[in-house]
Scaffold this motif. Structure first.
Motif, PDB file in Angstrom:
ATOM      1  N   GLY A 109       0.793  -1.222   0.000  1.00 18.78           N
ATOM      2  CA  GLY A 109       0.000   0.000   0.000  1.00 18.78           C
ATOM      3  C   GLY A 109       0.827   1.274   0.000  1.00 18.78           C
ATOM      4  N   GLY A 110       2.119   1.141   0.253  1.00 15.64           N
ATOM      5  CA  GLY A 110       2.991   2.303   0.269  1.00 15.64           C
ATOM      6  C   GLY A 110       3.507   2.718  -1.089  1.00 15.64           C
ATOM      7  N   TYR A 111       3.065   2.035  -2.141  1.00 10.36           N
ATOM      8  CA  TYR A 111       3.569   2.293  -3.485  1.00 10.36           C
ATOM      9  C   TYR A 111       2.442   2.536  -4.470  1.00 10.36           C
ATOM     10  N   ALA A 112       2.573   3.595  -5.249  1.00 12.30           N
ATOM     11  CA  ALA A 112       1.521   3.981  -6.189  1.00 12.30           C
ATOM     12  C   ALA A 112       1.727   3.405  -7.576  1.00 12.30           C
ATOM     13  N   TYR A 113       2.962   3.046  -7.904  1.00 11.90           N
ATOM     14  CA  TYR A 113       3.269   2.595  -9.261  1.00 11.90           C
ATOM     15  C   TYR A 113       3.847   1.184  -9.217  1.00 11.90           C
ATOM     16  N   TRP A 114       3.396   0.367 -10.162  1.00 12.84           N
ATOM     17  CA  TRP A 114       3.785  -1.042 -10.190  1.00 12.84           C
ATOM     18  C   TRP A 114       4.088  -1.491 -11.613  1.00 12.84           C
ATOM     19  N   GLY A 115       5.010  -2.433 -11.723  1.00 10.75           N
ATOM     20  CA  GLY A 115       5.222  -3.109 -12.989  1.00 10.75           C
ATOM     21  C   GLY A 115       4.320  -4.328 -13.091  1.00 10.75           C
ATOM     22  N   ARG A 116       4.442  -5.049 -14.189  1.00  8.21           N
ATOM     23  CA  ARG A 116       3.591  -6.221 -14.430  1.00  8.21           C
ATOM     24  C   ARG A 116       4.190  -7.504 -13.879  1.00  8.21           C
TER      25      ARG A 116
END
Length: 124
Positions: A109-116
């Motif tokens: 939850g502390g991260y807004a951007y993610w890879g696949r």
């Protein structure tokens, strides 16, 4: 569109090594904290390692401490996860994440951007 792109996953024997890369695509994440998480089917996404934007602060899960190393090259806007002494229990899909925060987080939850994600499979 995808903004973080992981690469470097694959099949390796126990005791072997892999290096994962997380490259930025379409925008810059140079001043963002970055992290690696992993997930196996049926389980929650698990924290692996995190690094602040300048690379001075790093956190590791107890299960990978001493075997994995997180690093970053801001000139390339890329983060890395060097994985040594791999074990079958390290098998998972590995995800890169980024967030504009001062201190890295150990929670998804502390991260807004993610890879696949990229698949890592360690055979015994």
């Amino acid at each position: 569109h995808v903004q973080l792109v992981e690469s470097g996953g694959g099949l390796v024997q126990a005791g072997g090594s892999l290096r994962l890369s997380c490259a930025a695509s379409g925008r810059t994440f140079i001043t963002y904290a970055k992290a690696w998480f992993r997930q196996v089917p049926g389980k929650e996404r698990e924290f692996v390692a995190a690094i602040n934007w300048i690379g001075a602060i790093t956190y590791y899960a107890d299960s990978v401490e001493g075997r994995f190393t997180i690093s970053r090259d801001n000139a390339k806007d890329t983060a890395y996860l060097q994985m040594d002494s791999l074990k079958p229990e390290d098998t998972a899909v590995y995800y890169c994440a980024a967030d504009q925060r001062t201190w890295p987080s150990r929670t998804p939850g502390g991260y807004a951007y993610w890879g696949r994600g990229t698949q890592v499979t360690v055979s015994s």
